[in-house]
Motif scaffolding. Structure first.
Motif, PDB file in Angstrom:
ATOM      1  N   SER A 240     -10.635   2.096  14.157  1.00 22.31           N
ATOM      2  CA  SER A 240      -9.670   1.275  14.513  1.00 22.31           C
ATOM      3  C   SER A 240      -8.597   1.812  15.088  1.00 22.31           C
ATOM      4  CB  SER A 240      -9.177   0.965  13.050  1.00 22.31           C
ATOM      5  OG  SER A 240      -8.426   2.094  12.543  1.00 22.31           O
ATOM      6  N   PHE A 241      -8.517   2.925  15.415  1.00 13.85           N
ATOM      7  CA  PHE A 241      -7.618   3.815  16.052  1.00 13.85           C
ATOM      8  C   PHE A 241      -6.612   4.078  15.373  1.00 13.85           C
ATOM      9  CE2 PHE A 241     -10.631   1.355  19.276  1.00 13.85           C
ATOM     10  CZ  PHE A 241     -11.258   2.512  19.810  1.00 13.85           C
ATOM     11  N   LYS A 242      -6.754   3.701  13.942  1.00 15.12           N
ATOM     12  CA  LYS A 242      -5.328   4.242  13.313  1.00 15.12           C
ATOM     13  C   LYS A 242      -5.724   4.749  11.918  1.00 15.12           C
ATOM     14  CE  LYS A 242      -1.210   2.260  11.404  1.00 15.12           C
ATOM     15  NZ  LYS A 242      -0.112   3.278  11.975  1.00 15.12           N
ATOM     16  N   ALA A 243      -5.376   5.876  11.633  1.00 19.33           N
ATOM     17  CA  ALA A 243      -5.610   6.475  10.515  1.00 19.33           C
ATOM     18  C   ALA A 243      -4.750   5.932   9.302  1.00 19.33           C
ATOM     19  CB  ALA A 243      -5.691   8.092  10.517  1.00 19.33           C
ATOM     20  N   ARG A 244      -5.551   5.943   8.026  1.00 18.98           N
ATOM     21  CA  ARG A 244      -4.939   5.515   6.970  1.00 18.98           C
ATOM     22  C   ARG A 244      -5.218   6.189   5.727  1.00 18.98           C
ATOM     23  NH1 ARG A 244      -2.980  -0.065   7.538  1.00 18.98           N
ATOM     24  NH2 ARG A 244      -1.913   0.247   5.450  1.00 18.98           N
ATOM     25  N   SER A 245      -4.645   6.428   4.513  1.00 19.68           N
ATOM     26  CA  SER A 245      -4.775   7.061   3.424  1.00 19.68           C
ATOM     27  C   SER A 245      -5.636   6.487   2.455  1.00 19.68           C
ATOM     28  CB  SER A 245      -3.584   7.585   2.824  1.00 19.68           C
ATOM     29  OG  SER A 245      -2.917   6.611   2.126  1.00 19.68           O
ATOM     30  N   PHE A 246      -6.363   7.088   1.615  1.00 23.22           N
ATOM     31  CA  PHE A 246      -7.089   6.460   0.416  1.00 23.22           C
ATOM     32  C   PHE A 246      -6.229   5.668  -0.544  1.00 23.22           C
ATOM     33  CE2 PHE A 246     -10.201   9.621   1.992  1.00 23.22           C
ATOM     34  CZ  PHE A 246     -11.398   8.770   2.263  1.00 23.22           C
ATOM     35  N   LEU A 247      -5.011   6.320  -0.485  1.00 26.57           N
ATOM     36  CA  LEU A 247      -4.007   5.534  -1.564  1.00 26.57           C
ATOM     37  C   LEU A 247      -3.506   4.308  -0.665  1.00 26.57           C
ATOM     38  CD1 LEU A 247      -2.385   5.512  -3.964  1.00 26.57           C
ATOM     39  CD2 LEU A 247      -0.428   6.839  -2.493  1.00 26.57           C
ATOM     40  N   ASP A 248      -3.576   4.157   0.629  1.00 23.70           N
ATOM     41  CA  ASP A 248      -3.355   2.835   1.153  1.00 23.70           C
ATOM     42  C   ASP A 248      -4.285   1.759   0.778  1.00 23.70           C
ATOM     43  OD1 ASP A 248      -0.993   3.717   2.556  1.00 23.70           O
ATOM     44  OD2 ASP A 248      -2.391   4.174   4.192  1.00 23.70           O
ATOM     45  N   ILE A 249      -5.685   2.200   0.819  1.00 22.33           N
ATOM     46  CA  ILE A 249      -6.668   1.221   0.172  1.00 22.33           C
ATOM     47  C   ILE A 249      -6.267   0.599  -0.928  1.00 22.33           C
ATOM     48  CG2 ILE A 249      -9.222   0.895  -0.331  1.00 22.33           C
ATOM     49  CD1 ILE A 249      -9.666   3.196   1.643  1.00 22.33           C
ATOM     50  N   VAL A 250      -5.794   1.551  -2.206  1.00 19.77           N
ATOM     51  CA  VAL A 250      -5.735   1.093  -3.350  1.00 19.77           C
ATOM     52  C   VAL A 250      -4.391   0.118  -3.393  1.00 19.77           C
ATOM     53  CG1 VAL A 250      -5.124   1.785  -5.679  1.00 19.77           C
ATOM     54  CG2 VAL A 250      -6.884   3.066  -4.436  1.00 19.77           C
ATOM     55  N   LEU A 251      -3.587   0.605  -2.500  1.00 18.65           N
ATOM     56  CA  LEU A 251      -2.320  -0.399  -2.792  1.00 18.65           C
ATOM     57  C   LEU A 251      -2.727  -1.673  -2.170  1.00 18.65           C
ATOM     58  CD1 LEU A 251       0.428   2.375  -1.704  1.00 18.65           C
ATOM     59  CD2 LEU A 251      -0.215   1.314  -4.003  1.00 18.65           C
ATOM     60  N   ILE A 252      -3.317  -1.587  -0.939  1.00 16.59           N
ATOM     61  CA  ILE A 252      -3.588  -3.108  -0.207  1.00 16.59           C
ATOM     62  C   ILE A 252      -4.472  -3.811  -1.231  1.00 16.59           C
ATOM     63  CG2 ILE A 252      -4.823  -4.159   1.542  1.00 16.59           C
ATOM     64  CD1 ILE A 252      -4.295  -1.577   3.220  1.00 16.59           C
ATOM     65  N   LEU A 253      -5.458  -3.306  -1.971  1.00 15.23           N
ATOM     66  CA  LEU A 253      -6.295  -4.075  -2.763  1.00 15.23           C
ATOM     67  C   LEU A 253      -5.533  -4.585  -3.942  1.00 15.23           C
ATOM     68  CD1 LEU A 253      -9.355  -1.748  -2.899  1.00 15.23           C
ATOM     69  CD2 LEU A 253      -9.434  -4.171  -2.232  1.00 15.23           C
ATOM     70  N   GLU A 254      -4.593  -3.668  -4.366  1.00 13.69           N
ATOM     71  CA  GLU A 254      -3.469  -3.951  -5.748  1.00 13.69           C
ATOM     72  C   GLU A 254      -3.145  -5.431  -5.225  1.00 13.69           C
ATOM     73  OE1 GLU A 254      -1.083  -1.137  -8.115  1.00 13.69           O
ATOM     74  OE2 GLU A 254      -0.140  -1.776  -6.502  1.00 13.69           O
ATOM     75  N   LYS A 255      -2.409  -5.228  -3.943  1.00 17.89           N
ATOM     76  CA  LYS A 255      -1.462  -6.472  -3.649  1.00 17.89           C
ATOM     77  C   LYS A 255      -2.220  -7.586  -3.551  1.00 17.89           C
ATOM     78  CE  LYS A 255       1.510  -8.121   0.171  1.00 17.89           C
ATOM     79  NZ  LYS A 255       1.696  -7.709   1.590  1.00 17.89           N
ATOM     80  N   GLU A 256      -3.587  -7.698  -2.946  1.00 22.65           N
ATOM     81  CA  GLU A 256      -4.485  -8.696  -2.566  1.00 22.65           C
ATOM     82  C   GLU A 256      -4.851  -9.269  -4.021  1.00 22.65           C
ATOM     83  OE1 GLU A 256      -4.971 -10.512  -0.016  1.00 22.65           O
ATOM     84  OE2 GLU A 256      -3.825  -9.317   1.259  1.00 22.65           O
ATOM     85  N   LEU A 257      -5.286  -8.363  -5.045  1.00 20.07           N
ATOM     86  CA  LEU A 257      -5.981  -8.993  -6.194  1.00 20.07           C
ATOM     87  C   LEU A 257      -4.689  -9.508  -7.244  1.00 20.07           C
ATOM     88  CD1 LEU A 257      -8.337  -6.036  -6.434  1.00 20.07           C
ATOM     89  CD2 LEU A 257      -8.896  -8.418  -6.169  1.00 20.07           C
ATOM     90  N   LEU A 258      -3.618  -8.998  -6.915  1.00 19.56           N
ATOM     91  CA  LEU A 258      -2.523  -9.487  -7.766  1.00 19.56           C
ATOM     92  C   LEU A 258      -2.155 -10.827  -7.344  1.00 19.56           C
ATOM     93  CD1 LEU A 258      -0.166  -6.464  -8.271  1.00 19.56           C
ATOM     94  CD2 LEU A 258      -1.038  -7.823 -10.236  1.00 19.56           C
ATOM     95  N   ASN A 259      -2.056 -10.914  -6.028  1.00 13.89           N
ATOM     96  CA  ASN A 259      -1.836 -12.524  -5.258  1.00 13.89           C
ATOM     97  C   ASN A 259      -2.826 -13.415  -5.917  1.00 13.89           C
ATOM     98  OD1 ASN A 259       0.621 -11.522  -3.999  1.00 13.89           O
ATOM     99  ND2 ASN A 259      -0.381 -10.960  -2.101  1.00 13.89           N
ATOM    100  N   LEU A 260      -4.144 -12.943  -5.865  1.00 16.31           N
ATOM    101  CA  LEU A 260      -5.231 -13.911  -6.293  1.00 16.31           C
ATOM    102  C   LEU A 260      -5.137 -14.051  -7.672  1.00 16.31           C
ATOM    103  CD1 LEU A 260      -8.201 -12.360  -3.896  1.00 16.31           C
ATOM    104  CD2 LEU A 260      -7.034 -14.694  -3.826  1.00 16.31           C
ATOM    105  N   GLY A 261      -4.441 -13.190  -8.420  1.00 19.39           N
ATOM    106  CA  GLY A 261      -4.509 -13.712 -10.035  1.00 19.39           C
ATOM    107  C   GLY A 261      -5.624 -13.029 -10.622  1.00 19.39           C
ATOM    108  N   LEU A 262      -6.339 -12.130 -10.086  1.00 19.06           N
ATOM    109  CA  LEU A 262      -7.561 -11.446 -10.372  1.00 19.06           C
ATOM    110  C   LEU A 262      -7.241 -10.201 -11.378  1.00 19.06           C
ATOM    111  CD1 LEU A 262      -9.910 -12.001  -7.415  1.00 19.06           C
ATOM    112  CD2 LEU A 262      -9.783 -13.139  -9.802  1.00 19.06           C
ATOM    113  N   ILE A 263      -5.875  -9.569 -11.197  1.00 14.69           N
ATOM    114  CA  ILE A 263      -5.355  -8.569 -11.786  1.00 14.69           C
ATOM    115  C   ILE A 263      -3.929  -9.004 -12.501  1.00 14.69           C
ATOM    116  CG2 ILE A 263      -6.985  -6.772 -11.279  1.00 14.69           C
ATOM    117  CD1 ILE A 263      -4.670  -5.830  -9.452  1.00 14.69           C
TER     118      ILE A 263
END
Length: 316
Positions: A240-263
């Motif tokens: 992707s030519f842009k490095a991201r952290s493993f914590l970034d993944i968790v925070l993105i998933l957290e936001k998406e799943l909260l928005n979907l009402g799945l957590i």
């Protein structure tokens, strides 16, 4: 064109096969999952029929180490060979098994490509860089830290020596549809998503906020493979030519799943010691290629959002 794809029932191969069969005559070759496992408990083969349910082309089941595999490939008389079949587990340390499967077989693939003057597009890996400084650049500081990475670097050198028309693609951390059969070697996007959906927790290595990887979405990887049809011979980064952290993944998933009402609550982060620390890459980021007409379309946020519906469907 007549296009052969080895490892076509695996993660990257199946996505590519389903895309190319819409316009070309495709032969899919794969060993398929035979339930065998390595000493580390992980699967030997990741190909599964489930990945090819939407594939419309020819299919043959055979192992890279068998003569039958090359006889079928030879009889097909390909215009293009995509070579994706390999042992890809970086935690397998039996050098003989890795090199026989990945390097010896590659020489046979090259012979067939040369025989029919076929374009050979093969899978390499960002693991060849080892601890090289980011952004990682082709031809600079390649120091593999495990047998798998060494096998990929040797494949590149052999292709340069003996193949008339070869393109090597160094995949960075690929994630997306059709990776679930990889189990423990699937992307951390999938593993974190399942951990969160199961228990609303994510198990991170200590210092994960400082471990950076170039995560590239499968749709971009398929795009890169198709772009390679028109690329001149050589080796290119696919990221992707842009490095991201493993914590970034968790925070993105957290936001998406909260928005979907799945957590309903913030994800619990559990930090564990990294058991692979001595052979681990702590910062990968692909340097862009000057001579390769490819750029990533998906950011990590966009890729995860696009991937989530498939992850949820798989869990039903």
């Amino acid at each position: 064109m007549k296009i052969a794809i080895t490892g076509a029932a695996g993660f990257i191969g199946s996505n590519l096969a389903q895309s190319l069969c819409k316009e070309h005559e495709v032969l899919a070759l794969d060993n398929f999952d035979n339930t065998q496992r390595f000493e580390n408990g992980k699967k030997k083969y990741f190909g599964t029929f489930k990945n090819l349910l939407d594939y419309n082309g020819d299919l043959y089941c055979a192992n890279l180490l068998d003569d039958e595999f090359y006889k079928v490939l030879d009889e097909f008389k390909p215009d293009v060979i995509y070579h994706l079949a390999a042992i890809s587990d970086t935690t397998v340390y039996n050098e003989e098994i890795i090199l026989k499967s990945n390097v010896n077989s590659f020489k046979k693939i090259i012979n067939i490509a040369n025989k029919y003057d076929a374009k050979l597009i093969y899978a390499s890996s960002a693991s060849v860089y080892g601890d090289a400084k980011s952004p990682q650049t082709v031809g600079k500081d390649e120091r593999p830290k495990n047998p798998y990475a060494f096998s990929k670097l040797m494949m590149e050198k052999i292709a340069n020596l003996y193949c008339k028309n070869a393109v090597g693609l160094r995949y960075f951390n690929v994630y997306g549809k059709n990776e679930s059969n990889k189990e423990q070697t699937s992307s951390m996007i999938l593993q974190f998503a399942n951990q969160i959906l199961d228990k609303n927790e994510a198990r991170l290595f200590e210092g994960s906020e400082n471990i950076f990887r170039d995560f590239v979405y499968i749709k971009d990887v398929t795009k890169a493979n198709i772009a390679a049809l028109n690329a001149k011979g050589g080796v290119y980064n696919v990221g992707s030519f842009k490095a991201r952290s493993f914590l970034d993944i968790v925070l993105i998933l957290e936001k998406e799943l909260l928005n979907l009402g799945l957590i309903k609550d913030e994800v619990k982060k559990i930090y564990i010691k990294n058991p692979y620390e001595k052979a681990y890459q702590f910062f990968t980021e692909a340097a862009a290629n000057k001579d390769f007409n490819y750029e990533a379309d998906y950011s990590l946020e966009e890729g995860i959002k696009d991937y989530l519906p498939y992850i949820l469907k798989e869990r039903l």
